[in-house]
Design a protein around this motif. Structure first.
Motif, PDB file in Angstrom:
ATOM      1  N   PRO A  24      11.140  20.437   3.268  1.00 35.43           N
ATOM      2  CA  PRO A  24      11.779  20.281   4.579  1.00 35.43           C
ATOM      3  C   PRO A  24      11.659  18.854   5.097  1.00 35.43           C
ATOM      4  N   ALA A  25      12.627  18.433   5.889  1.00 34.52           N
ATOM      5  CA  ALA A  25      12.664  17.052   6.363  1.00 34.52           C
ATOM      6  C   ALA A  25      11.612  16.750   7.415  1.00 34.52           C
ATOM      7  N   CYS A  26      11.057  17.764   8.045  1.00 34.77           N
ATOM      8  CA  CYS A  26      10.073  17.547   9.113  1.00 34.77           C
ATOM      9  C   CYS A  26       8.735  18.167   8.746  1.00 34.77           C
ATOM     10  N   ASP A  27       7.679  17.398   8.945  1.00 34.94           N
ATOM     11  CA  ASP A  27       6.301  17.855   8.728  1.00 34.94           C
ATOM     12  C   ASP A  27       5.593  17.782  10.078  1.00 34.94           C
ATOM     13  N   HIS A  28       5.370  18.951  10.687  1.00 36.90           N
ATOM     14  CA  HIS A  28       4.803  19.009  12.032  1.00 36.90           C
ATOM     15  C   HIS A  28       3.296  19.236  11.978  1.00 36.90           C
ATOM     16  N   TYR A  29       2.547  18.458  12.785  1.00 35.73           N
ATOM     17  CA  TYR A  29       1.087  18.517  12.793  1.00 35.73           C
ATOM     18  C   TYR A  29       0.574  19.188  14.057  1.00 35.73           C
ATOM     19  N   ALA A  30      -0.414  20.065  13.870  1.00 33.70           N
ATOM     20  CA  ALA A  30      -1.088  20.713  14.989  1.00 33.70           C
ATOM     21  C   ALA A  30      -2.553  20.885  14.629  1.00 33.70           C
ATOM     22  N   GLY A  31      -3.444  20.643  15.614  1.00 31.70           N
ATOM     23  CA  GLY A  31      -4.866  20.653  15.310  1.00 31.70           C
ATOM     24  C   GLY A  31      -5.717  21.575  16.153  1.00 31.70           C
ATOM     25  N   THR A  32      -5.364  21.821  17.401  1.00 30.45           N
ATOM     26  CA  THR A  32      -6.156  22.735  18.230  1.00 30.45           C
ATOM     27  C   THR A  32      -5.677  24.167  17.993  1.00 30.45           C
ATOM     28  N   GLU A  33      -6.546  25.136  18.277  1.00 30.33           N
ATOM     29  CA  GLU A  33      -6.164  26.520  18.022  1.00 30.33           C
ATOM     30  C   GLU A  33      -4.897  26.893  18.802  1.00 30.33           C
ATOM     31  N   LYS A  34      -4.832  26.490  20.059  1.00 29.48           N
ATOM     32  CA  LYS A  34      -3.659  26.817  20.879  1.00 29.48           C
ATOM     33  C   LYS A  34      -2.383  26.267  20.264  1.00 29.48           C
ATOM     34  N   LEU A  35      -2.416  24.988  19.859  1.00 29.27           N
ATOM     35  CA  LEU A  35      -1.204  24.367  19.322  1.00 29.27           C
ATOM     36  C   LEU A  35      -0.878  24.889  17.927  1.00 29.27           C
ATOM     37  N   MET A  36      -1.891  25.191  17.140  1.00 30.50           N
ATOM     38  CA  MET A  36      -1.625  25.748  15.814  1.00 30.50           C
ATOM     39  C   MET A  36      -0.940  27.106  15.940  1.00 30.50           C
ATOM     40  N   ARG A  37      -1.427  27.954  16.838  1.00 37.66           N
ATOM     41  CA  ARG A  37      -0.814  29.269  17.005  1.00 37.66           C
ATOM     42  C   ARG A  37       0.614  29.153  17.540  1.00 37.66           C
ATOM     43  N   LYS A  38       0.826  28.253  18.496  1.00 39.68           N
ATOM     44  CA  LYS A  38       2.180  28.047  19.024  1.00 39.68           C
ATOM     45  C   LYS A  38       3.124  27.547  17.931  1.00 39.68           C
ATOM     46  N   SER A  39       2.624  26.657  17.097  1.00 42.39           N
ATOM     47  CA  SER A  39       3.461  26.097  16.031  1.00 42.39           C
ATOM     48  C   SER A  39       3.786  27.140  14.975  1.00 42.39           C
ATOM     49  N   LEU A  40       2.841  28.010  14.662  1.00 40.75           N
ATOM     50  CA  LEU A  40       3.107  29.098  13.725  1.00 40.75           C
ATOM     51  C   LEU A  40       4.182  30.031  14.276  1.00 40.75           C
ATOM     52  N   ALA A  41       4.115  30.312  15.566  1.00 38.56           N
ATOM     53  CA  ALA A  41       5.128  31.165  16.191  1.00 38.56           C
ATOM     54  C   ALA A  41       6.498  30.486  16.164  1.00 38.56           C
ATOM     55  N   LEU A  42       6.529  29.185  16.394  1.00 36.51           N
ATOM     56  CA  LEU A  42       7.791  28.452  16.363  1.00 36.51           C
ATOM     57  C   LEU A  42       8.371  28.438  14.957  1.00 36.51           C
ATOM     58  N   LEU A  54      -1.699  22.285   9.392  1.00 35.97           N
ATOM     59  CA  LEU A  54      -2.853  22.599  10.226  1.00 35.97           C
ATOM     60  C   LEU A  54      -3.919  21.547   9.949  1.00 35.97           C
ATOM     61  N   ASP A  55      -4.388  20.890  11.009  1.00 33.65           N
ATOM     62  CA  ASP A  55      -5.127  19.635  10.863  1.00 33.65           C
ATOM     63  C   ASP A  55      -6.632  19.804  11.044  1.00 33.65           C
ATOM     64  N   CYS A  56      -7.369  19.531   9.969  1.00 35.68           N
ATOM     65  CA  CYS A  56      -8.839  19.528  10.047  1.00 35.68           C
ATOM     66  C   CYS A  56      -9.386  18.144  10.370  1.00 35.68           C
ATOM     67  N   GLU A  57      -8.619  17.096  10.113  1.00 36.31           N
ATOM     68  CA  GLU A  57      -9.147  15.742  10.322  1.00 36.31           C
ATOM     69  C   GLU A  57      -9.245  15.411  11.807  1.00 36.31           C
ATOM     70  N   ASP A  58      -8.118  15.455  12.511  1.00 36.92           N
ATOM     71  CA  ASP A  58      -8.117  15.127  13.934  1.00 36.92           C
ATOM     72  C   ASP A  58      -8.311  16.360  14.811  1.00 36.92           C
ATOM     73  N   GLY A  59      -8.171  17.552  14.222  1.00 37.69           N
ATOM     74  CA  GLY A  59      -8.276  18.763  15.024  1.00 37.69           C
ATOM     75  C   GLY A  59      -9.694  19.234  15.255  1.00 37.69           C
ATOM     76  N   ALA A  60     -10.600  18.919  14.333  1.00 39.15           N
ATOM     77  CA  ALA A  60     -11.968  19.433  14.431  1.00 39.15           C
ATOM     78  C   ALA A  60     -12.825  18.592  15.369  1.00 39.15           C
ATOM     79  N   ALA A  61     -13.575  19.264  16.236  1.00 34.13           N
ATOM     80  CA  ALA A  61     -14.554  18.564  17.068  1.00 34.13           C
ATOM     81  C   ALA A  61     -15.712  18.103  16.184  1.00 34.13           C
ATOM     82  N   VAL A  62     -16.262  16.936  16.477  1.00 30.30           N
ATOM     83  CA  VAL A  62     -17.396  16.425  15.711  1.00 30.30           C
ATOM     84  C   VAL A  62     -18.537  17.423  15.786  1.00 30.30           C
TER      85      VAL A  62
END
Length: 349
Positions: A24-42, A54-62
């Motif tokens: 696909p031409a678009c690669d969408h990034y989401a890292g927080t649980e709220k945004l990941m769930r919204k993106s899956l629904a979309l 689904l982002d572990c690098e910038d999405g995870a809290a230290v």
């Protein structure tokens, strides 16, 4: 003659060369649980016209890397789409292998694994080998590897990275790349228009795109940070494709997705011309044909076949008379490419 006409464009137009996978031409990034769930629904609503990472690098809290990786694995396992990937930490981070173990322990392989900040081809090989071993231990197929080119070392070895069989796509990390120059490239080059004009940035983008096209991989353009004026997003996407040869682009906000998909999609007029030419080519067993006042042969057939593939990836309708060209091809051809990459993933070198 009838047997010859059963052959399809994918069978006869590329000889020994392998066309890039139809991502696909678009690669969408989401890292927080709220945004990941919204993106899956979309993604469920729009269909597989965009990839979701689904982002572990910038999405995870230290300090909560393990908990976040488990969440990503659970969401991946629950997803109904086959086009959900994950971004793990870079190989210099102490948790990168655990990211893979914990995600794959949920029982489902992602569509791909994005590796950020490799410093050269050796680190990509290291990640590819680990991915293959951990996937095998989990009883899962090895997903293809994507790599984010954002360091001097990775750019210097970009051709070697693109040549690795385990690699499916390379992305450009504009902001980290600019930051790595310690002020020698101005901050304005992190956005348009300077990101398409500054010589060092343009040089990096051209090198990534050229390496990908030389080795049958997919070049993915960096993000656009504008989230209100979608005409800016669309303009960046069109320029990335038309002038630099990128065939995919990152999204960091749901509103950007449709603008990117539309910008990378062929026009209806292009689709109609491609359908007519390729239908005539099929009837002629891919011998040279005349369409209007122009002659066409396998070189131009390859181009127009790509137009039709792009149309289907973008969720556009291909004229009915051209559907025979896809008789054995899945609606989303990336599934076949995924299987091929998985079979070769162990040979990272």
């Amino acid at each position: 003659m009838q047997a010859m006409r059963s052959r399809l464009p994918a069978d006869v137009l590329f000889d020994d060369a392998t066309p890039p996978p139809a991502l696909p031409a678009c690669d969408h990034y989401a890292g927080t649980e709220k945004l990941m769930r919204k993106s899956l629904a979309l993604q469920d609503a729009l269909g597989p016209v965009f990839d979701l990472t689904l982002d572990c690098e910038d999405g995870a809290a230290v300090g909560d890397e393990a908990g976040h990786a488990r969440l990503v694995g659970a969401l991946l396992a629950e997803s109904r789409s086959g086009r959900v990937g994950v971004r793990i930490h870079d190989v210099g981070h102490p948790h990168w292998r655990d990211d893979l173990r914990l995600i794959l322990a949920a029982g489902r392989a992602p569509a791909y694994v994005m590796l950020p900040k490799p410093r050269g081809a050796d680190e990509v090989r290291q990640a590819a080998l680990a991915l293959h071993e951990i996937s095998g231990a989990a009883g899962l197929p090895t997903p293809p590897l994507h790599a984010l080119i954002e360091t001097h070392g990775a750019l210097r070895e970009v051709d070697a990275i693109a040549a690795l069989p385990a690699v499916e796509s390379l992305s450009f990390g504009l902001m980290d790349f600019v930051s790595a120059h310690h002020g020698a490239i101005p901050a304005e080059a992190m956005a348009s228009p300077l990101q398409f004009e500054h010589p060092l940035v343009v040089r990096a983008k051209v090198a990534i795109a050229a390496a990908c096209h030389a080795h049958g991989k997919v070049p993915s353009h960096n993000v656009c940070t504008e989230v209100r004026d979608l005409s800016v997003v669309a303009a960046d996407a069109r320029r990335a494709r038309a002038t630099l040869g990128f065939t995919r682009m990152w999204s960091i906000h749901p509103a950007q997705i449709e603008a990117i998909v539309a910008a990378f999609a062929p026009s209806e007029a292009e689709i109609d011309v491609a359908a007519d030419i390729m239908t005539a080519a099929l009837k002629a067993d891919f011998a040279p044909i005349r369409h209007g006042d122009r002659l066409h042969d396998r070189a131009s057939f390859r181009y127009y076949w790509t137009v039709l593939r792009r149309a289907r990836q973008s969720g556009m309708t291909v004229p009915a008379h051209a559907e025979a060209l896809f008789a054995r091809a899945p609606a989303h051809a990336a599934h076949a490419a995924h299987a091929a990459h998985a079979a070769r993933a162990g040979d990272a070198t």
